[in-house]
Design a protein around this motif. Structure first.
Motif, mmCIF file in Angstrom:
data_model
loop_
_atom_site.group_PDB
_atom_site.id
_atom_site.type_symbol
_atom_site.label_atom_id
_atom_site.label_comp_id
_atom_site.label_asym_id
_atom_site.label_seq_id
_atom_site.Cartn_x
_atom_site.Cartn_y
_atom_site.Cartn_z
ATOM 1 N N THR A 98 50.834 19.953 15.965
ATOM 2 C CA THR A 98 50.834 20.148 17.174
ATOM 3 C C THR A 98 50.978 21.389 18.649
ATOM 4 O OG1 THR A 98 52.485 20.009 18.288
ATOM 5 C CG2 THR A 98 52.191 17.757 17.628
ATOM 6 N N SER A 99 50.394 21.957 19.656
ATOM 7 C CA SER A 99 50.865 23.106 20.532
ATOM 8 C C SER A 99 52.081 23.191 20.967
ATOM 9 C CB SER A 99 49.252 23.322 21.837
ATOM 10 O OG SER A 99 50.027 22.125 22.364
ATOM 11 N N GLU A 100 52.609 22.320 20.728
ATOM 12 C CA GLU A 100 54.316 22.755 21.438
ATOM 13 C C GLU A 100 54.900 22.394 19.601
ATOM 14 O OE1 GLU A 100 54.872 18.795 23.230
ATOM 15 O OE2 GLU A 100 53.848 19.496 25.101
ATOM 16 N N ALA A 101 54.375 23.540 18.800
ATOM 17 C CA ALA A 101 55.226 23.632 17.870
ATOM 18 C C ALA A 101 56.133 24.901 18.501
ATOM 19 C CB ALA A 101 54.260 24.320 16.600
ATOM 20 N N SER A 102 57.542 24.651 17.436
ATOM 21 C CA SER A 102 58.963 25.358 18.339
ATOM 22 C C SER A 102 58.551 26.629 17.158
ATOM 23 C CB SER A 102 59.804 24.388 18.479
ATOM 24 O OG SER A 102 60.235 24.103 16.642
ATOM 25 N N ASP A 103 59.759 27.792 17.607
ATOM 26 C CA ASP A 103 59.822 28.882 17.020
ATOM 27 C C ASP A 103 60.450 28.523 15.020
ATOM 28 O OD1 ASP A 103 58.703 29.846 18.687
ATOM 29 O OD2 ASP A 103 60.313 31.129 19.584
ATOM 30 N N SER A 104 61.495 27.618 15.260
ATOM 31 C CA SER A 104 62.352 27.319 13.973
ATOM 32 C C SER A 104 61.615 26.564 13.141
ATOM 33 C CB SER A 104 63.571 26.058 14.859
ATOM 34 O OG SER A 104 62.677 24.363 15.281
ATOM 35 N N ALA A 105 60.229 25.659 13.943
ATOM 36 C CA ALA A 105 59.809 24.946 12.807
ATOM 37 C C ALA A 105 58.276 26.308 11.704
ATOM 38 C CB ALA A 105 58.760 24.008 13.659
ATOM 39 N N ILE A 106 58.355 26.999 12.781
ATOM 40 C CA ILE A 106 57.527 27.963 12.043
ATOM 41 C C ILE A 106 58.089 29.299 11.670
ATOM 42 C CG2 ILE A 106 55.876 30.269 12.883
ATOM 43 C CD1 ILE A 106 54.901 27.915 13.377
ATOM 44 N N ALA A 107 59.490 29.120 11.830
ATOM 45 C CA ALA A 107 60.689 29.510 11.200
ATOM 46 C C ALA A 107 61.169 29.551 9.318
ATOM 47 C CB ALA A 107 61.832 29.768 11.322
ATOM 48 N N ALA A 108 60.308 28.058 8.970
ATOM 49 C CA ALA A 108 60.499 27.190 7.658
ATOM 50 C C ALA A 108 59.689 27.777 7.032
ATOM 51 C CB ALA A 108 61.118 25.622 8.184
ATOM 52 N N TYR A 139 51.629 33.360 15.719
ATOM 53 C CA TYR A 139 53.117 33.638 15.362
ATOM 54 C C TYR A 139 52.814 34.129 13.938
ATOM 55 C CZ TYR A 139 55.364 30.658 18.882
ATOM 56 O OH TYR A 139 56.078 30.283 19.937
ATOM 57 N N VAL A 140 52.919 34.794 12.911
ATOM 58 C CA VAL A 140 53.501 35.454 11.700
ATOM 59 C C VAL A 140 54.146 35.350 11.603
ATOM 60 C CG1 VAL A 140 52.160 37.238 10.197
ATOM 61 C CG2 VAL A 140 51.202 36.807 12.843
ATOM 62 N N VAL A 179 50.245 32.381 9.236
ATOM 63 C CA VAL A 179 50.365 32.669 10.436
ATOM 64 C C VAL A 179 49.169 31.153 11.117
ATOM 65 C CG1 VAL A 179 48.312 33.934 12.012
ATOM 66 C CG2 VAL A 179 48.942 34.920 9.802
ATOM 67 N N GLN A 180 50.183 31.167 12.590
ATOM 68 C CA GLN A 180 49.980 29.738 13.184
ATOM 69 C C GLN A 180 49.496 30.670 14.265
ATOM 70 O OE1 GLN A 180 52.173 28.401 15.736
ATOM 71 N NE2 GLN A 180 51.915 25.561 14.986
ATOM 72 N N VAL A 181 47.686 29.526 14.619
ATOM 73 C CA VAL A 181 47.275 30.579 15.574
ATOM 74 C C VAL A 181 46.888 29.548 16.752
ATOM 75 C CG1 VAL A 181 45.154 31.296 17.019
ATOM 76 C CG2 VAL A 181 45.860 32.002 14.631
ATOM 77 N N SER A 182 47.039 29.404 18.158
ATOM 78 C CA SER A 182 47.590 28.681 19.183
ATOM 79 C C SER A 182 46.888 28.823 20.430
ATOM 80 C CB SER A 182 48.366 27.793 19.708
ATOM 81 O OG SER A 182 49.386 29.017 20.118
ATOM 82 N N ALA A 183 46.208 27.815 21.291
ATOM 83 C CA ALA A 183 45.651 28.490 22.672
ATOM 84 C C ALA A 183 45.956 27.577 23.993
ATOM 85 C CB ALA A 183 44.168 28.308 22.209
ATOM 86 N N PRO A 184 46.845 28.110 24.022
ATOM 87 C CA PRO A 184 48.125 27.298 25.173
ATOM 88 C C PRO A 184 47.186 27.381 26.819
ATOM 89 C CG PRO A 184 49.106 29.055 24.909
ATOM 90 C CD PRO A 184 48.250 28.986 23.752
ATOM 91 N N GLY A 185 46.514 28.451 27.036
ATOM 92 C CA GLY A 185 46.289 28.934 28.272
ATOM 93 C C GLY A 185 44.813 28.980 28.346
ATOM 94 N N GLY A 186 44.068 29.005 27.447
ATOM 95 C CA GLY A 186 42.630 28.960 27.583
ATOM 96 C C GLY A 186 41.210 28.467 26.355
ATOM 97 N N ARG A 187 40.601 28.499 25.746
ATOM 98 C CA ARG A 187 40.056 28.195 25.034
ATOM 99 C C ARG A 187 39.545 29.456 24.427
ATOM 100 N NH1 ARG A 187 34.633 24.970 26.215
ATOM 101 N NH2 ARG A 187 33.967 26.846 27.289
ATOM 102 N N SER A 188 39.560 29.768 23.254
ATOM 103 C CA SER A 188 38.646 31.007 22.390
ATOM 104 C C SER A 188 38.244 30.681 20.861
ATOM 105 C CB SER A 188 39.768 32.125 21.701
ATOM 106 O OG SER A 188 39.531 33.061 21.507
ATOM 107 N N TRP A 189 37.037 31.374 20.458
ATOM 108 C CA TRP A 189 36.463 31.587 19.307
ATOM 109 C C TRP A 189 37.532 32.644 18.133
ATOM 110 C CZ3 TRP A 189 34.348 35.244 16.494
ATOM 111 C CH2 TRP A 189 33.660 35.049 15.100
ATOM 112 N N ILE A 190 37.756 31.918 16.842
ATOM 113 C CA ILE A 190 38.490 32.098 16.137
ATOM 114 C C ILE A 190 37.809 31.887 14.944
ATOM 115 C CG2 ILE A 190 40.806 32.062 17.642
ATOM 116 C CD1 ILE A 190 41.127 30.072 15.511
#
Length: 280
Positions: free
Chosen positions: A181-191, A252-253, A199-210
């Motif tokens: 989900t777009s609301e993943a926390s830093d602690s979850a990424i740290a695992a 988040y890398v 690499v986690q790519v999220s779009a909280p402020g708009g949309r983008s082609w990746i």
């Protein structure tokens, strides 16, 4: 002195032979000449062709096309040259076998009476039969549809009480990693595992082609990341990214947030390896 008829009384009566009689054609010709008419004038007045006028005056009635037509032409030409046509018609009939006897009317009417009457199709009966068939078909369809509806309702009712719905727990498709989900926390990424690049790519402020590829150049994702969505990519050594609108993306890398301030609308090409979050 002799008794009886005198020799003068025994003399034969004068014989008026057929040859001494004027023919029909000759009579018409003489009357035309006496009237001061030419063949062209008679043809124009009677609409009888010039060739037929010449043939009739020569007593040749073959071009007329038959005795009936010959009588008609004689009658027409006689009136044109001021002759009575009746004697000429009688003479023609006498010379050509006589006028054909009229056909009795009684046999014709009798034949007409006994001729079977030809009847057309009975459209009224056909229409009534068609209406009955349509009404019967509609009634049968309605009855059958009602029965099928009741069976369907009963099956649905039974299914809700005895069989759990298979669509309640959708099975995730194979080959696609679970999307966080777009609301993943830093602690979850740290695992994230230390022996891989994550690499986690999220779009909280708009949309983008990746676009994301692994170290072998294999395409991991290529598409539009909508607002609020996120994608996570892992590889043993390297992740290559292309961001169509870097300003709308949060990265988040390896469990750490990338603080680079990307400009809105800017296209960025990034590479991350194990031990980053330094951009390669």
């Amino acid at each position: 002195m002799s008794i009886g008829n005198s020799p003068e009384d025994e003399r034969p009566f004068p014989d008026v032979s057929e040859e001494a009689r004027t023919s029909v054609g000759r009579a018409l010709q003489q009357a035309r000449i006496a009237a001061g008419l030419t063949v062209d004038a008679v043809s124009s007045a009677t609409r009888v062709r010039i060739a037929i006028v010449h043939a009739i005056e020569a007593d040749d009635f073959a071009p007329c096309g038959g005795d009936v037509y010959a009588r008609g032409h004689i009658r027409t030409l006689a009136r044109a040259v001021h002759l009575d046509p009746a004697p000429l018609i009688e003479q023609f009939d006498a010379e050509h076998g006589g006028r054909p006897a009229p056909t009795p009317a009684a046999p014709l009417f009798e034949a007409e009476r006994i001729r079977p009457e030809r009847r057309g199709p009975n459209w009224t009966a056909a229409m009534v039969a068609a209406i009955v068939a349509v009404v019967g078909f509609v009634g049968f369809t309605a009855f059958k549809g009602g029965g099928a509806g009741n069976d369907a309702k009963s099956q649905v009712a039974e299914g809700t009480t005895t069989t759990p719905s298979k669509s309640s727990s959708p099975t995730p498709k194979k080959g696609k990693p679970a999307e966080p989900t777009s609301e993943a926390s830093d602690s979850a990424i740290a695992a994230a595992p230390q022996d891989k690049v994550t690499v986690q790519v999220s779009a909280p402020g708009g949309r983008s082609w990746i676009s994301a590829k692994d170290h072998n150049g294999r395409m991991l994702f290529d598409g539009l990341l909508k607002k609020g969505e996120s994608k996570t990519f892992q590889d043993n050594s390297k992740i290559n990214l292309i961001l169509g609108d870097a300003g709308a993306i949060q990265l988040y890398v390896n469990g750490k947030k990338i603080e680079d301030n990307f400009r809105p609308g800017a296209v960025e090409r990034l590479t991350y390896t194990k031990g980053d979050p330094e951009a390669g």
